[in-house]
Design a protein around this motif. Structure first.
Motif, short mmCIF file in Angstrom:
data_model
loop_
_atom_site.label_atom_id
_atom_site.label_comp_id
_atom_site.label_asym_id
_atom_site.label_seq_id
_atom_site.Cartn_x
_atom_site.Cartn_y
_atom_site.Cartn_z
N PHE A 1 -11.14 -17.63 42.54
CA PHE A 1 -10.27 -18.69 42.64
C PHE A 1 -9.15 -18.73 41.77
O PHE A 1 -7.93 -18.89 42.51
CB PHE A 1 -11.09 -20.09 42.27
N GLY A 2 -9.20 -18.35 40.60
CA GLY A 2 -7.93 -18.51 39.64
C GLY A 2 -7.02 -17.36 40.05
O GLY A 2 -5.85 -17.76 40.03
N ILE A 3 -7.36 -16.24 40.23
CA ILE A 3 -6.32 -15.22 40.99
C ILE A 3 -5.42 -15.53 41.95
O ILE A 3 -4.51 -15.44 42.22
CB ILE A 3 -6.93 -13.71 40.93
N SER A 4 -6.37 -15.99 43.37
CA SER A 4 -5.93 -16.56 44.42
C SER A 4 -5.02 -17.79 44.19
O SER A 4 -3.90 -17.92 44.83
CB SER A 4 -6.96 -17.02 45.37
N ILE B 1 -1.02 -17.56 45.12
CA ILE B 1 -0.40 -18.60 46.22
C ILE B 1 0.56 -19.41 45.41
O ILE B 1 1.59 -19.93 46.15
CB ILE B 1 -1.48 -19.61 46.74
N SER B 2 0.19 -20.24 44.30
CA SER B 2 1.21 -20.93 43.61
C SER B 2 2.48 -20.07 43.24
O SER B 2 3.63 -20.76 43.28
CB SER B 2 0.54 -21.36 42.39
N PHE B 3 2.50 -18.91 43.05
CA PHE B 3 3.85 -18.28 42.68
C PHE B 3 4.44 -17.78 43.91
O PHE B 3 5.81 -17.90 44.10
CB PHE B 3 3.28 -16.67 41.89
N LEU B 4 3.88 -17.66 45.00
CA LEU B 4 4.43 -17.58 46.17
C LEU B 4 5.10 -18.78 46.83
O LEU B 4 6.26 -18.60 47.45
CB LEU B 4 3.57 -16.92 47.35
N VAL C 1 -6.22 -23.14 49.71
CA VAL C 1 -6.36 -21.77 50.11
C VAL C 1 -7.42 -21.17 49.09
O VAL C 1 -8.29 -20.12 49.60
CB VAL C 1 -4.90 -21.03 50.14
N SER C 2 -7.18 -21.41 47.84
CA SER C 2 -8.25 -20.73 46.88
C SER C 2 -9.58 -20.97 47.20
O SER C 2 -10.45 -20.00 47.09
CB SER C 2 -7.72 -21.04 45.46
N SER C 3 -9.90 -22.15 47.54
CA SER C 3 -11.31 -22.65 47.60
C SER C 3 -11.89 -22.00 49.32
O SER C 3 -12.88 -21.64 49.17
CB SER C 3 -11.52 -24.23 47.72
N LEU C 4 -10.76 -21.81 50.05
CA LEU C 4 -11.09 -21.18 51.31
C LEU C 4 -11.57 -19.68 51.07
O LEU C 4 -12.46 -18.99 51.58
CB LEU C 4 -10.09 -21.26 52.40
#
Length: 137
Positions: A69-72, A76-79, A89-92
């Motif tokens: 979750f953390g890496i995802s 996504i937040s940096f992108l 998206v991370s929970s998915l």
């Protein structure tokens, strides 16, 4: 950071307690902690979006899922620089990973994903309309 920490701990502590003392009820305990945060009775069922409490559940159930979750979330937040999109998206991502590599958690993680999606419905509308606030990095 104190709100985030307390929201994480309000799931970690009870889920770890149930995991150690009543392992057969760990999913009930995890769902109860999560739902109690998202739909608290004393706040007329209007609580948080559940992401921090979800992190607490992941921490108590599996560090592997916590790190996924953390890496995802970070990628996504940096992108895209949207916290809400990162959370959804991370929970998915965690659910999909669990489905293919650890089926023991798939059902409960799917339920968490659906609830997180529900609690972010306003954010989804703002994302669609390009009105969502970006996070500053």
């Amino acid at each position: 950071y104190s709100t985030l920490s307390l929201d994480v701990l309000k799931a970690v502590i009870p889920v770890l307690y149930v995991k150690v003392n009543y392992p057969e009820l760990v999913y009930v305990g995890a769902l109860s902690a999560f739902l109690g945060h998202v739909f608290p009775i004393w706040l007329k069922f209007k609580g948080g979006k559940g992401v921090a409490t979800y992190l607490g559940v992941l921490t108590a159930l599996s560090y592997e899922f916590f790190f996924i979750f953390g890496i995802s979330w970070l990628v996504i937040s940096f992108l895209f620089r949207y916290a809400s999109l990162s959370s959804i998206v991370s929970s998915l991502t965690v659910f999909i990973y669990s489905y293919f590599f650890n089926n023991n958690f798939s059902l409960i993680l799917f339920i968490f994903f659906i609830i997180i999606l529900y609690t972010h419905r306003g954010n989804i509308v703002r994302l669609k309309n390009s009105e969502e606030s970006k996070i500053k990095l």
